[in-house]
Design a protein around this motif. Structure first.
Motif, PDB file in Angstrom:
ATOM      1  N   LEU A  56       0.865  -1.210  -0.165  1.00  0.00           N
ATOM      2  CA  LEU A  56      -0.093  -0.118  -0.064  1.00  0.00           C
ATOM      3  C   LEU A  56       0.778   1.209   0.030  1.00  0.00           C
ATOM      4  N   ARG A  57       0.730   1.973  -1.141  1.00  0.00           N
ATOM      5  CA  ARG A  57       1.446   3.272  -1.212  1.00  0.00           C
ATOM      6  C   ARG A  57       0.563   4.531  -0.959  1.00  0.00           C
ATOM      7  N   LEU A  58       0.794   5.264  -0.011  1.00  0.00           N
ATOM      8  CA  LEU A  58      -0.039   6.468   0.318  1.00  0.00           C
ATOM      9  C   LEU A  58       1.023   7.586   0.253  1.00  0.00           C
ATOM     10  N   SER A  59       1.127   8.142  -1.287  1.00  0.00           N
ATOM     11  CA  SER A  59       1.932   8.934  -1.500  1.00  0.00           C
ATOM     12  C   SER A  59       2.081  10.229  -0.959  1.00  0.00           C
ATOM     13  N   LYS A  60       0.603  10.573  -0.684  1.00  0.00           N
ATOM     14  CA  LYS A  60       0.650  11.760  -0.002  1.00  0.00           C
ATOM     15  C   LYS A  60       1.128  12.045   1.392  1.00  0.00           C
ATOM     16  N   ALA A  61       0.961  10.834   1.929  1.00  0.00           N
ATOM     17  CA  ALA A  61       1.390  10.745   3.409  1.00  0.00           C
ATOM     18  C   ALA A  61       2.749  10.055   3.586  1.00  0.00           C
ATOM     19  N   GLY A  62       3.368   9.607   2.392  1.00  0.00           N
ATOM     20  CA  GLY A  62       4.886   9.029   2.298  1.00  0.00           C
ATOM     21  C   GLY A  62       4.882   8.092   3.382  1.00  0.00           C
ATOM     22  N   VAL A  63       3.798   7.094   3.132  1.00  0.00           N
ATOM     23  CA  VAL A  63       3.771   5.954   3.929  1.00  0.00           C
ATOM     24  C   VAL A  63       3.544   4.588   2.951  1.00  0.00           C
ATOM     25  N   ASP A  64       4.595   3.481   3.368  1.00  0.00           N
ATOM     26  CA  ASP A  64       4.536   2.493   2.604  1.00  0.00           C
ATOM     27  C   ASP A  64       3.989   1.343   3.654  1.00  0.00           C
ATOM     28  N   VAL A  65       3.247   0.434   3.244  1.00  0.00           N
ATOM     29  CA  VAL A  65       3.013  -0.677   4.043  1.00  0.00           C
ATOM     30  C   VAL A  65       3.759  -2.001   3.316  1.00  0.00           C
ATOM     31  N   ILE A  66       4.637  -2.621   3.866  1.00  0.00           N
ATOM     32  CA  ILE A  66       5.461  -3.790   3.215  1.00  0.00           C
ATOM     33  C   ILE A  66       5.319  -4.893   4.044  1.00  0.00           C
ATOM     34  N   GLU A  67       4.993  -6.064   3.094  1.00  0.00           N
ATOM     35  CA  GLU A  67       5.123  -7.537   3.709  1.00  0.00           C
ATOM     36  C   GLU A  67       6.269  -8.136   3.411  1.00  0.00           C
ATOM     37  N   THR A  68       6.686  -8.887   4.427  1.00  0.00           N
ATOM     38  CA  THR A  68       7.764  -9.717   4.402  1.00  0.00           C
ATOM     39  C   THR A  68       7.449 -11.156   4.996  1.00  0.00           C
ATOM     40  N   ALA A  69       7.869 -12.188   4.445  1.00  0.00           N
ATOM     41  CA  ALA A  69       7.535 -13.377   4.853  1.00  0.00           C
ATOM     42  C   ALA A  69       8.896 -14.193   5.631  1.00  0.00           C
ATOM     43  N   ILE A  70       8.603 -14.807   6.718  1.00  0.00           N
ATOM     44  CA  ILE A  70       9.445 -15.712   7.443  1.00  0.00           C
ATOM     45  C   ILE A  70       9.843 -16.918   6.717  1.00  0.00           C
ATOM     46  N   THR A  71      10.854 -17.470   6.226  1.00  0.00           N
ATOM     47  CA  THR A  71      10.957 -18.580   5.953  1.00  0.00           C
ATOM     48  C   THR A  71      12.079 -19.431   6.804  1.00  0.00           C
ATOM     49  N   PRO A  72      12.262 -20.713   6.767  1.00  0.00           N
ATOM     50  CA  PRO A  72      13.191 -21.387   7.637  1.00  0.00           C
ATOM     51  C   PRO A  72      14.528 -21.135   7.119  1.00  0.00           C
ATOM     52  N   GLN A  73      14.902 -20.292   6.230  1.00  0.00           N
ATOM     53  CA  GLN A  73      16.100 -19.722   5.972  1.00  0.00           C
ATOM     54  C   GLN A  73      16.378 -18.255   6.375  1.00  0.00           C
ATOM     55  N   SER A  74      15.371 -17.796   6.782  1.00  0.00           N
ATOM     56  CA  SER A  74      15.359 -16.309   7.243  1.00  0.00           C
ATOM     57  C   SER A  74      16.097 -16.346   8.534  1.00  0.00           C
ATOM     58  N   ARG A  75      17.203 -15.289   8.579  1.00  0.00           N
ATOM     59  CA  ARG A  75      17.896 -15.066   9.715  1.00  0.00           C
ATOM     60  C   ARG A  75      17.183 -14.563  10.966  1.00  0.00           C
ATOM     61  N   ALA A  76      15.945 -14.195  10.826  1.00  0.00           N
ATOM     62  CA  ALA A  76      15.129 -13.515  11.616  1.00  0.00           C
ATOM     63  C   ALA A  76      14.239 -14.777  12.547  1.00  0.00           C
ATOM     64  N   ALA A  77      14.397 -16.037  11.722  1.00  0.00           N
ATOM     65  CA  ALA A  77      13.447 -17.065  12.495  1.00  0.00           C
ATOM     66  C   ALA A  77      14.091 -17.421  13.745  1.00  0.00           C
ATOM     67  N   GLY A  78      13.181 -17.521  14.667  1.00  0.00           N
ATOM     68  CA  GLY A  78      13.705 -17.924  16.101  1.00  0.00           C
ATOM     69  C   GLY A  78      14.057 -16.814  16.982  1.00  0.00           C
ATOM     70  N   HIS A  79      14.297 -15.498  16.414  1.00  0.00           N
ATOM     71  CA  HIS A  79      14.522 -14.433  17.303  1.00  0.00           C
ATOM     72  C   HIS A  79      13.155 -13.569  17.637  1.00  0.00           C
ATOM     73  N   ARG A  80      13.660 -12.705  18.841  1.00  0.00           N
ATOM     74  CA  ARG A  80      12.429 -11.933  19.180  1.00  0.00           C
ATOM     75  C   ARG A  80      12.422 -10.860  18.491  1.00  0.00           C
ATOM     76  N   LEU A  81      11.266 -10.196  18.424  1.00  0.00           N
ATOM     77  CA  LEU A  81      11.215  -8.776  17.743  1.00  0.00           C
ATOM     78  C   LEU A  81      12.011  -8.074  18.148  1.00  0.00           C
ATOM     79  N   ALA A  82      12.175  -8.016  19.749  1.00  0.00           N
ATOM     80  CA  ALA A  82      13.313  -6.883  20.089  1.00  0.00           C
ATOM     81  C   ALA A  82      14.415  -6.925  19.700  1.00  0.00           C
ATOM     82  N   GLU A  83      14.779  -8.013  19.040  1.00  0.00           N
ATOM     83  CA  GLU A  83      16.282  -8.418  18.821  1.00  0.00           C
ATOM     84  C   GLU A  83      16.222  -7.958  17.055  1.00  0.00           C
ATOM     85  N   ILE A  84      15.340  -7.468  16.530  1.00  0.00           N
ATOM     86  CA  ILE A  84      15.460  -7.168  15.090  1.00  0.00           C
ATOM     87  C   ILE A  84      15.814  -5.737  15.045  1.00  0.00           C
TER      88      ILE A  84
END
Length: 218
Positions: free
Chosen positions: A141-169
């Motif tokens: 979702l791009r809201l050009s006037k507000a300058g905001v993007d909403v971006i999706e990302t998926a966690i896979t078994p190969q993602s380095r973030a898998a197993g980590h707490r959100l606080a560690e990202i």
């Protein structure tokens, strides 16, 4: 913007979360009382139980003042009826509808009140400006006037973030995690939540690029 979404399945709830994260006024309708009860407290939107194919229910849900209606039920006939009612009876300016069976795509046009047909295979779409392809990380979702993007990302078994707490990202400056979709359900993120393969995250950002968000998690 005032948005009305019919269908509280995975696609409907994800779109509701995206639009709500972008500070839109969102109402979500589902025919299943239990599904509405399940979503209570998990989505920052107004929830309405009932059959959206009924004009009285659509009116109760706010169709007369909606700027956008998205029909995302799992039944093409229902989505077409809802779209036609939205456009012809309630004069909703923009109507988008999910196409569950590709053979029915030809029906989803302005004759049935549909401005934008959404293929079932589309994981998430921008219902304001653009539909995007299914990639690991996509701008939804791009809201050009507000300058905001909403971006999706998926966690896979190969993602380095898998197993980590959100606080560690470490996220790029000006970015926040709006929700974590786990097993089809939107979940309010907390610093102690550990990411699992299969999780999908919606990140709201004022400045970061898709690549920067991808690097943070992948």
């Amino acid at each position: 913007m005032k948005a009305l979404i019919t269908g509280g399945g995975r696609l409907g709830t994800q779109i509701a979360q995206v639009l709500a994260a972008a500070r839109n006024d969102v109402t979500l309708v589902d025919i299943d009382d239990d599904r509405i009860a399940e979503l209570e407290g998990h989505l920052p939107v107004r929830l309405v139980a009932g059959d959206a194919c009924e004009p009285s229910l659509l009116e109760h849900a706010g169709a007369r003042t909606a700027d956008l209606l998205i029909a995302t039920t799992g039944n093409d006939e229902d989505n077409l009826v809802i779209s036609l009612l939205a456009k012809r009876q309630f004069v909703v300016p923009r109507v988008a509808a999910r196409v569950n069976d590709a053979e029915n795509t030809w029906l989803f046009d302005q004759r049935w009140g549909v401005d934008t047909a959404v293929p079932a295979a589309t994981p998430l779409i921008s219902l304001i400006e653009e539909a995007t392809g299914a990639t690991d990380t996509v701008a939804l979702l791009r809201l050009s006037k507000a300058g905001v993007d909403v971006i999706e990302t998926a966690i896979t078994p190969q993602s380095r973030a898998a197993g980590h707490r959100l606080a560690e990202i470490t996220l790029p400056e000006g970015s926040v995690i709006a929700t974590v979709i786990r097993e089809g359900r939107p979940t309010v993120p907390t610093p102690e939540m550990r990411l699992r393969p299969g999780d999908e995250l919606l990140v709201v950002s004022h400045a970061a690029t898709e690549q920067e968000i991808r690097v943070a998690f992948q």
